[in-house]
Write an enzyme that holds these catalytic residues in place. Structure first.
Site, PDB file in Angstrom:
ATOM      1  CB  THR A   1      -0.916   0.050   1.230  1.00  0.00           C
ATOM      2  OG1 THR A   1      -0.135   0.170   2.423  1.00  0.00           O
ATOM      3  CG2 THR A   1      -1.774  -1.206   1.317  1.00  0.00           C
TER       4      THR A   1
ATOM      5  N   GLY B   1      -0.489  -2.291  10.907  1.00  0.00           N
ATOM      6  CA  GLY B   1      -1.070  -2.057  12.219  1.00  0.00           C
ATOM      7  C   GLY B   1      -2.579  -2.245  12.226  1.00  0.00           C
TER       8      GLY B   1
ATOM      9  N   GLY C   1      -4.854  -0.081  11.800  1.00  0.00           N
ATOM     10  CA  GLY C   1      -5.494   0.633  10.703  1.00  0.00           C
ATOM     11  C   GLY C   1      -5.493  -0.167   9.417  1.00  0.00           C
ATOM     12  CB  THR C   2      -2.877  -2.206   7.720  1.00  0.00           C
ATOM     13  OG1 THR C   2      -1.980  -1.108   7.540  1.00  0.00           O
ATOM     14  CG2 THR C   2      -2.788  -3.129   6.524  1.00  0.00           C
TER      15      THR C   2
ATOM     16  NE  ARG D   1     -10.729   1.586   9.172  1.00  0.00           N
ATOM     17  CZ  ARG D   1     -11.677   1.750   8.249  1.00  0.00           C
ATOM     18  NH1 ARG D   1     -12.913   1.383   8.484  1.00  0.00           N
ATOM     19  NH2 ARG D   1     -11.378   2.267   7.078  1.00  0.00           N
TER      20      ARG D   1
ATOM     21  CB  THR E   1       2.754   1.885  17.151  1.00  0.00           C
ATOM     22  OG1 THR E   1       3.495   2.499  16.100  1.00  0.00           O
ATOM     23  CG2 THR E   1       3.306   2.353  18.490  1.00  0.00           C
TER      24      THR E   1
ATOM     25  CD  GLU F   1     -10.396   5.869   8.796  1.00  0.00           C
ATOM     26  OE1 GLU F   1     -11.191   6.553   8.135  1.00  0.00           O
ATOM     27  OE2 GLU F   1     -10.099   4.692   8.499  1.00  0.00           O
TER      28      GLU F   1
END
Length: 300
Positions: free
Chosen positions: A39, A65, A67-68, A70, A92, A269
């Site tokens: 990405t 992480g 976010g990825t 999700r 993290t 996010e």
């Protein structure tokens, strides 16, 4: 026998991660056909999910992480994917992976591809997906303002350091929560609506949440008159301290009204809203999780 073929969607920052390269090479030596795609900007995860599914890959891997994870889960839900999902936790916080017991070492994490996938729920916030947790209040403000540079240097401790630096900005928010058999309104410091158990780099808000029970666990930390004293209770008492001041419920859906607006965070996010409906999408994905995973009911 399941097809040994997987499509890894890897966060671009991990492109030069030697541990990931070694883990991918090791998996290929074990007979897996493993394609790797990176990405680079917003929207890439959704595009790559579509490409992987169109290519007939029966398993997708989210490498990054929370976010990825999700982004990939949301894209799979929107595509109506029958493929399974595995995690390669490289962020993290890695809050969902840690609560699920997924190894953080890439070599070990990818071995979970050999484990049969189990159905898990997804949370929805006005239709937007979260796999782990939706949080609101001061904690979300801290997460949103924690820089990538601090996370790189301090890891999960970056959230605590940012919180301490922004202590003077601590304010309560007013909200109304209502769901089946549950009503509460008032000022609160923080709230968490969990499909998973922890957020913000290890802060356990919903210690009994299950990712496959069709329910969301709600935790509200009301704002007392003496805010510093309450924070002292939370910091000194850990989970026990939180239990003494929080309000909890387990619901299939809950609506939140925050007339003055509320900073929210969906698996890393940030967003803002003054009215949201949270609900579950039961058994929406099949995930490769460790045997005995604490987030799964029954045998796990």
């Amino acid at each position: 026998m399941r097809e040994r073929k997987a499509w890894l969607i890897l966060h671009g920052k991990q492109a030069l991660n030697e541990e990931v390269r070694a883990a991918v090479h090791n998996l290929r030596e074990q007979g897996w056909e493993l394609a790797v795609r990176l990405t680079w900007e917003a929207g890439d995860a959704e595009r790559l999910v579509r490409e992987g599914l169109a290519g007939g890959y029966p398993t997708l891997i989210a490498g990054g992480g929370d976010g990825t994870l999700r982004d990939v889960a949301e894209a799979m839900l929107e595509a109506g994917a029958e493929a399974s999902l595995a995690m390669l936790p490289l962020g993290t916080a890695n809050d969902f992976a840690r609560a699920a017991g997924v190894p953080l070492a890439p070599m070990e994490a990818l071995q979970l591809l050999e484990v049969e996938p189990r159905p898990v729920d997804l949370g929805l916030a006005d239709g937007r997906v979260f796999l782990n947790m939706a949080t609101g209040g001061f904690g979300s403000t801290v997460t949103a303002h924690t820089s990538e540079e601090m996370k790189k240097v301090f890891g999960g401790a970056a959230y605590l350091l940012t919180g301490l630096s922004r202590f003077a900005e601590l304010r309560s928010a007013f909200g109304r929560f209502h769901g089946p058999g549950f009503e509460w309104e008032g000022d609160f410091l923080a709230m968490g609506i969990g499909n998973g158990r922890q957020a913000g780099g290890g802060h356990v808000l919903c210690p009994e949440a299950l990712a496959d029970d069709g329910m969301l666990d709600l935790c509200i930390v009301p704002a007392p008159q003496d805010i510093p004293a309450t924070l002292g209770t939370l910091l000194s008492g850990g989970m026990l301290g939180l239990e003494t001041v929080s309000i909890r419920a387990r619901l299939p859906q809950v609506e939140l009204e925050a007339p003055e607006g509320l900073a929210l965070n969906l698996d890393g996010e940030p967003t803002q809203s003054n009215r949201l409906r949270f609900e579950t999408c039961p058994a929406a994905l099949r995930m490769h999780l460790p045997p005995g995973c604490a987030l799964l009911g029954g045998a796990g």
